[in-house]
Scaffold this active site. Sequence first.
Site, mmCIF file in Angstrom:
data_model
loop_
_atom_site.group_PDB
_atom_site.id
_atom_site.type_symbol
_atom_site.label_atom_id
_atom_site.label_comp_id
_atom_site.label_asym_id
_atom_site.label_seq_id
_atom_site.Cartn_x
_atom_site.Cartn_y
_atom_site.Cartn_z
ATOM 1 C CG PHE A 14 73.405 23.542 -77.352
ATOM 2 C CD1 PHE A 14 73.845 24.254 -78.223
ATOM 3 C CD2 PHE A 14 73.220 21.828 -77.403
ATOM 4 C CE1 PHE A 14 73.937 23.180 -79.881
ATOM 5 C CE2 PHE A 14 73.344 21.598 -78.309
ATOM 6 C CZ PHE A 14 73.944 21.498 -79.487
ATOM 7 N N GLY B 105 68.268 22.362 -70.010
ATOM 8 C CA GLY B 105 67.208 22.639 -71.887
ATOM 9 C C GLY B 105 68.659 22.935 -72.585
ATOM 10 C CB SER C 118 69.074 15.021 -75.692
ATOM 11 O OG SER C 118 67.772 14.963 -74.428
ATOM 12 N N PRO C 119 69.806 15.377 -78.999
ATOM 13 C CG PRO C 119 69.714 15.700 -80.930
ATOM 14 C CD PRO C 119 68.958 14.549 -79.692
ATOM 15 C CG LEU D 255 68.003 14.589 -68.946
ATOM 16 C CD1 LEU D 255 68.185 13.744 -68.241
ATOM 17 C CD2 LEU D 255 67.510 14.390 -70.019
ATOM 18 C CE1 TYR E 164 60.211 8.491 -73.304
ATOM 19 C CE2 TYR E 164 60.240 8.094 -75.488
ATOM 20 C CZ TYR E 164 61.182 7.902 -74.673
ATOM 21 O OH TYR E 164 62.485 8.049 -74.656
#
Length: 304
Positions: free
Chosen positions: A225, A223, A214-215, A220, A51
């Site tokens: 929703f 993007g 990524s809730p 990936l 990261y």
Amino acid sequence: MLQDIGQTGVKGSRIALGAMRMNALDVKEAEKVMSASLESGINFFDHADIYGGGESEIRFSNAMKNLNVKREDVILQSKCGIRKGFFDFSKDHILTAVDGILKRLETEYLDFLVLHRPDALWEPEEVAEAFTQLKMAGKVRYFGVSNQNRSQMEFLQSYLDEPLAVNQLQLSPVHAPMISSGLEVNMTTPGANDRDGGIIDYCRLNKVTIQAWSPFQIDLSKGLFSGNPDYKELNDTITALADKYDVSDEAIIVAWILRHPAKIQTIVGSMNPDRIKRIAEAEKIELTRPEWYDIYTKAGHILP
């Protein structure tokens, strides 16, 4: 609110902060993010050696030091195994990676070390040797994996002396193949495809904590929703529930994950202090069964 993490006895916040984007902040901004997290009851922080090329861990440790946060008051998790153009679960790399992580985080130990995605060339004996060495040296307390299916977990577990604590898996109302495959059993629909060997049931049976990443994303490449016209019905449903419970849309989305009886821990990556506080309001509510299924079906999934 705290929950058990695996079978470790460690009590971690049900919502964790993922520090992937912290390298984009200066130290003062990172301090505000950490303060907002702690004030919201978040004590679990997820890192990875890749990261920001390691800079995210450095920003975090500087913020933690400047705020005089005690090491024992936070739970630190980091991941290793992704290298430039390949994956590497070799013993040497795991040991070297952990030393780098500890140096950047300015800590003597990690609460959790997670293998970052699967490595096709892994040797579970080597991984087990690395875990044992790190445990005996006091550098890592507990271990886990990410994005692994049931058979991969079982394979690795057969070489370990203690149970894996976590598996980090992508999950959102839109991206929910591990849920849809359990509902569309023995059907010929797309959602019936079993991509993970029944990973939710496996983790529940073996008391492994699933960490949802990524809730808020579709996947990936596509993007978020939220605000996406292709998911207007879903977003309208979420907003209506947010109005009902007097929380943010983000809180409803996280509450949807927290409602699952697998006791899934949700990792959120926001670097916005106000948004972190809004997300943390998910702890205040528990969606009803009809509300949970309404979000699920409005996201495009079917019920048999």
